[in-house]
Enzyme design. Structure first.
Site, PDB file in Angstrom:
ATOM      1  N   CYS A 178       7.128  -4.877  15.858  1.00  0.00           N
ATOM      2  CA  CYS A 178       6.676  -3.890  16.857  1.00  0.00           C
ATOM      3  C   CYS A 178       5.262  -4.278  17.309  1.00  0.00           C
ATOM      4  O   CYS A 178       4.402  -4.584  16.482  1.00  0.00           O
ATOM      5  CB  CYS A 178       6.685  -2.482  16.270  1.00  0.00           C
ATOM      6  SG  CYS A 178       8.333  -1.942  15.783  1.00  0.00           S
ATOM      7  N   CYS A 181      -0.989   5.797  10.395  1.00  0.00           N
ATOM      8  CA  CYS A 181       0.250   5.168  10.882  1.00  0.00           C
ATOM      9  C   CYS A 181      -0.051   3.847  11.558  1.00  0.00           C
ATOM     10  O   CYS A 181      -0.882   3.781  12.464  1.00  0.00           O
ATOM     11  CB  CYS A 181       0.940   6.049  11.912  1.00  0.00           C
ATOM     12  SG  CYS A 181       1.270   7.699  11.362  1.00  0.00           S
ATOM     13  N   GLY A 231       6.939  -1.742   6.137  1.00  0.00           N
ATOM     14  CA  GLY A 231       8.330  -2.186   6.104  1.00  0.00           C
ATOM     15  C   GLY A 231       9.280  -1.257   6.822  1.00  0.00           C
ATOM     16  O   GLY A 231       8.930  -0.152   7.231  1.00  0.00           O
ATOM     17  N   GLU A 232      10.504  -1.765   6.999  1.00  0.00           N
ATOM     18  CA  GLU A 232      11.570  -0.995   7.640  1.00  0.00           C
ATOM     19  C   GLU A 232      12.549  -0.597   6.522  1.00  0.00           C
ATOM     20  O   GLU A 232      13.306  -1.438   6.026  1.00  0.00           O
ATOM     21  CB  GLU A 232      12.245  -1.871   8.710  1.00  0.00           C
ATOM     22  CG  GLU A 232      13.547  -1.357   9.252  1.00  0.00           C
ATOM     23  CD  GLU A 232      13.506   0.085   9.744  1.00  0.00           C
ATOM     24  OE1 GLU A 232      12.655   0.417  10.586  1.00  0.00           O
ATOM     25  OE2 GLU A 232      14.342   0.898   9.269  1.00  0.00           O
ATOM     26  N   CYS A 254       1.940  -2.357  15.962  1.00  0.00           N
ATOM     27  CA  CYS A 254       1.793  -2.051  14.535  1.00  0.00           C
ATOM     28  C   CYS A 254       1.129  -3.199  13.791  1.00  0.00           C
ATOM     29  O   CYS A 254       1.524  -4.364  13.950  1.00  0.00           O
ATOM     30  CB  CYS A 254       3.172  -1.771  13.933  1.00  0.00           C
ATOM     31  SG  CYS A 254       3.107  -1.356  12.178  1.00  0.00           S
ATOM     32  N   SER A 300      11.982   7.042   7.734  1.00  0.00           N
ATOM     33  CA  SER A 300      11.656   6.751   9.126  1.00  0.00           C
ATOM     34  C   SER A 300      12.165   5.355   9.475  1.00  0.00           C
ATOM     35  O   SER A 300      12.026   4.420   8.693  1.00  0.00           O
ATOM     36  CB  SER A 300      10.141   6.812   9.314  1.00  0.00           C
ATOM     37  OG  SER A 300       9.806   6.518  10.650  1.00  0.00           O
ATOM     38  N   CYS A 316       6.831  -6.745   7.307  1.00  0.00           N
ATOM     39  CA  CYS A 316       7.921  -6.154   8.075  1.00  0.00           C
ATOM     40  C   CYS A 316       8.414  -7.183   9.085  1.00  0.00           C
ATOM     41  O   CYS A 316       7.623  -7.954   9.616  1.00  0.00           O
ATOM     42  CB  CYS A 316       7.425  -4.913   8.816  1.00  0.00           C
ATOM     43  SG  CYS A 316       8.734  -3.984   9.630  1.00  0.00           S
ATOM     44  N   GLU A 364       0.834  -1.196   0.000  1.00  0.00           N
ATOM     45  CA  GLU A 364       0.000   0.000   0.000  1.00  0.00           C
ATOM     46  C   GLU A 364       0.870   1.248   0.000  1.00  0.00           C
ATOM     47  O   GLU A 364       1.978   1.249   0.534  1.00  0.00           O
ATOM     48  CB  GLU A 364      -0.889   0.002   1.244  1.00  0.00           C
ATOM     49  CG  GLU A 364      -1.963  -1.068   1.168  1.00  0.00           C
ATOM     50  CD  GLU A 364      -2.815  -1.182   2.425  1.00  0.00           C
ATOM     51  OE1 GLU A 364      -3.985  -1.520   2.293  1.00  0.00           O
ATOM     52  OE2 GLU A 364      -2.312  -0.945   3.537  1.00  0.00           O
ATOM     53  N   ASN A 409      -3.263   4.770  16.994  1.00  0.00           N
ATOM     54  CA  ASN A 409      -4.372   4.424  16.103  1.00  0.00           C
ATOM     55  C   ASN A 409      -4.791   3.000  16.371  1.00  0.00           C
ATOM     56  O   ASN A 409      -3.987   2.078  16.238  1.00  0.00           O
ATOM     57  CB  ASN A 409      -3.940   4.544  14.641  1.00  0.00           C
ATOM     58  CG  ASN A 409      -3.669   5.977  14.261  1.00  0.00           C
ATOM     59  OD1 ASN A 409      -4.470   6.870  14.547  1.00  0.00           O
ATOM     60  ND2 ASN A 409      -2.533   6.226  13.631  1.00  0.00           N
ATOM     61  N   CYS A 456       3.199   8.567   1.274  1.00  0.00           N
ATOM     62  CA  CYS A 456       3.771   7.654   2.257  1.00  0.00           C
ATOM     63  C   CYS A 456       4.047   6.339   1.528  1.00  0.00           C
ATOM     64  O   CYS A 456       3.126   5.675   1.052  1.00  0.00           O
ATOM     65  CB  CYS A 456       2.773   7.465   3.403  1.00  0.00           C
ATOM     66  SG  CYS A 456       3.332   6.334   4.672  1.00  0.00           S
ATOM     67  N   SER A 501      11.429   6.276  15.083  1.00  0.00           N
ATOM     68  CA  SER A 501      10.251   5.841  15.841  1.00  0.00           C
ATOM     69  C   SER A 501      10.727   5.468  17.243  1.00  0.00           C
ATOM     70  O   SER A 501      11.181   4.353  17.476  1.00  0.00           O
ATOM     71  CB  SER A 501       9.591   4.641  15.154  1.00  0.00           C
ATOM     72  OG  SER A 501       9.141   5.031  13.870  1.00  0.00           O
ATOM     73  N   LEU A 502      10.636   6.413  18.144  1.00  0.00           N
ATOM     74  CA  LEU A 502      11.208   6.220  19.481  1.00  0.00           C
ATOM     75  C   LEU A 502      10.214   5.480  20.385  1.00  0.00           C
ATOM     76  O   LEU A 502      10.490   4.411  20.899  1.00  0.00           O
ATOM     77  CB  LEU A 502      11.599   7.585  20.060  1.00  0.00           C
ATOM     78  CG  LEU A 502      12.335   7.541  21.400  1.00  0.00           C
ATOM     79  CD1 LEU A 502      13.666   6.822  21.283  1.00  0.00           C
ATOM     80  CD2 LEU A 502      12.530   8.951  21.948  1.00  0.00           C
ATOM     81  N   ASN A 503       9.089   6.092  20.612  1.00  0.00           N
ATOM     82  CA  ASN A 503       7.930   5.429  21.251  1.00  0.00           C
ATOM     83  C   ASN A 503       8.067   5.068  22.727  1.00  0.00           C
ATOM     84  O   ASN A 503       7.091   4.648  23.347  1.00  0.00           O
ATOM     85  CB  ASN A 503       7.506   4.166  20.469  1.00  0.00           C
ATOM     86  CG  ASN A 503       7.049   4.510  19.061  1.00  0.00           C
ATOM     87  OD1 ASN A 503       6.602   5.635  18.819  1.00  0.00           O
ATOM     88  ND2 ASN A 503       7.172   3.590  18.132  1.00  0.00           N
TER      89      ASN A 503
END
Ligand code: SAH
Length: 350
Positions: free
Chosen positions: A117, A340, A166-167, A120, A199, A113, A93, A297, A106, A221-223
């Site tokens: 995480c 996201c 993906g990363e 996600c 990112s 991925c 996508e 989200n 995006c 992406s710290l989080n």
């Protein structure tokens, strides 16, 4: 079976060399690039200044349709999500996000991925494979053609964020190869480096390499602000803990006025306390940074919750009171699962 090559998997130099082997002058690669990436040609036959014999050679050896649009959804906020099928049947996508005077795309870098995480949705499918260079640039080409089909100037799609599936830094070689086409101001897509952002969940060695290889923006992406919480949310933190991640950000080579973006998903009771906000300030203070707070989200099967409005604004205030640059990033397109962490790329079952 002989499988034709996607012409968009070749760099301009490689295409030039390929042509030379066929006894054709290599500068033709420049013309072909302009057709592909600026004039958005739909087939080789429309590349009228190439001459018929060359066009026939291209038709015989190359394809240019590595993506097929199979579904498009429009959000109430006018964000649009494209579902593309790849030549091996997989899906990816990309999300087109409108702003006042431009669009941001995006872009996905992998099918699925591997980072796992916990918050996600893309992680749930695991990693299927890397996207090729051609599949990455084709997402941008398709979106520009779509912008053009609305009667708008295709270059209005001026910003790219590698924040899709993906990363990107786990597909480093193809990312950098695609970047060369995206940033090629003579014959490629003419994106300005300051309008392209990669990112990452935090692949430390590749972060440093990215700074050496390109001038694009970095988002992390710290989080979470302590290793225990971050490792629970993002297994990559066991390999590259927060101190190493911040260390890599310090070493990241960037232009004097640029800033590193820190993305911080706010999840109720997980990482949204006052102590978290203060730790976040301490972590990023040594860096030229801006913080994007992303209220979680929700998606099918997710156990995390978005904090209350008051608590989100309270968190922001702590950052702002300490002179941080910070915003709440309202994810666009959540009603069509385009926000996201909501990209899954499964074809809707009829
Ligand atoms: N793998 C890269 C690129 C993906 S970016 C990376 O991790 O940076 C996708 C962004 O969406 C990341 O910042 C991630 O932290 C965020 N995200 C993932 N799931 C989310 C969710 N459910 N709600 C809000 N943000 C989410």
């Amino acid at each position: 079976m002989f499988k034709m090559q996607n012409i968009m998997d070749l760099s301009r130099e490689e295409l030039g060399q390929w042509l030379e082997q066929k006894g054709i002058r290599s500068y033709r690669a420049n013309q072909i690039f302009k057709w592909l990436y600026l004039k958005l040609a739909l087939d080789f036959d429309s590349m009228t200044d190439l001459g018929k014999p060359l066009r026939e050679i291209l038709v015989k050896h190359f394809t240019m349709d590595s993506l097929t649009l199979v579904d498009k959804q429009v959000s109430a906020d006018t964000t649009e999500k494209f579902l593309h099928q790849l030549s091996d049947g997989e899906f990816v996508e990309s999300v087109l996000i409108p702003a006042k005077d431009h669009f941001t795309l995006c872009v996905s870098s992998q099918v699925g991925c591997a980072m796992d995480c916990k918050f996600c949705l893309t992680a749930k499918s695991g990693l299927k494979r890397n996207l090729t260079m051609g599949e990455i640039v084709a997402q941008v080409r398709e979106a520009r053609a779509y912008v053009q089909s609305k009667g708008l100037e295709p270059l209005k799609l001026s910003n790219i964020v590698f924040m899709g599936m993906g990363e990107p830094l786990a597909n480093y070689k193809n990312l950098i190869r695609a970047m060369a086409v995206i940033l090629d101001t003579d014959y490629g897509m003419k994106f300005a480096t300051r309008r392209v952002t990669v990112s990452t969940s935090g692949l430390v060695p590749k972060i440093i390499q990215l700074g050496l290889d390109t001038d694009v923006n970095l988002a992390i992406s710290l989080n979470a602000t302590d290793n225990k919480t971050r490792s629970r949310l993002m297994p990559i933190n066991d390999t590259y803990p927060i101190e190493e991640l911040v260390g890599a950000c310090k070493k990241f080579a960037m232009k004097p006025r640029n800033k590193i973006t820190f993305e911080y998903i706010l999840m109720a009771g997980i990482n949204d306390s006052e102590a978290d906000a203060k730790r976040l300030v301490r972590l990023v203070t040594p860096l030229r940074s801006k913080i994007n707070l992303i209220p979680f989200n929700e998606h099918e099967g997710a156990s995390y919750k978005r904090p209350s409005k008051e608590s989100i604004h309270g968190f922001l205030k702590i950052l702002l009171d300490r002179n941080m640059t910070a915003i709440i990033r309202k994810s666009k397109g959540d009603d069509i699962s385009a926000a996201c962490g909501q990209l899954k790329a499964k074809q809707a079952t009829p």
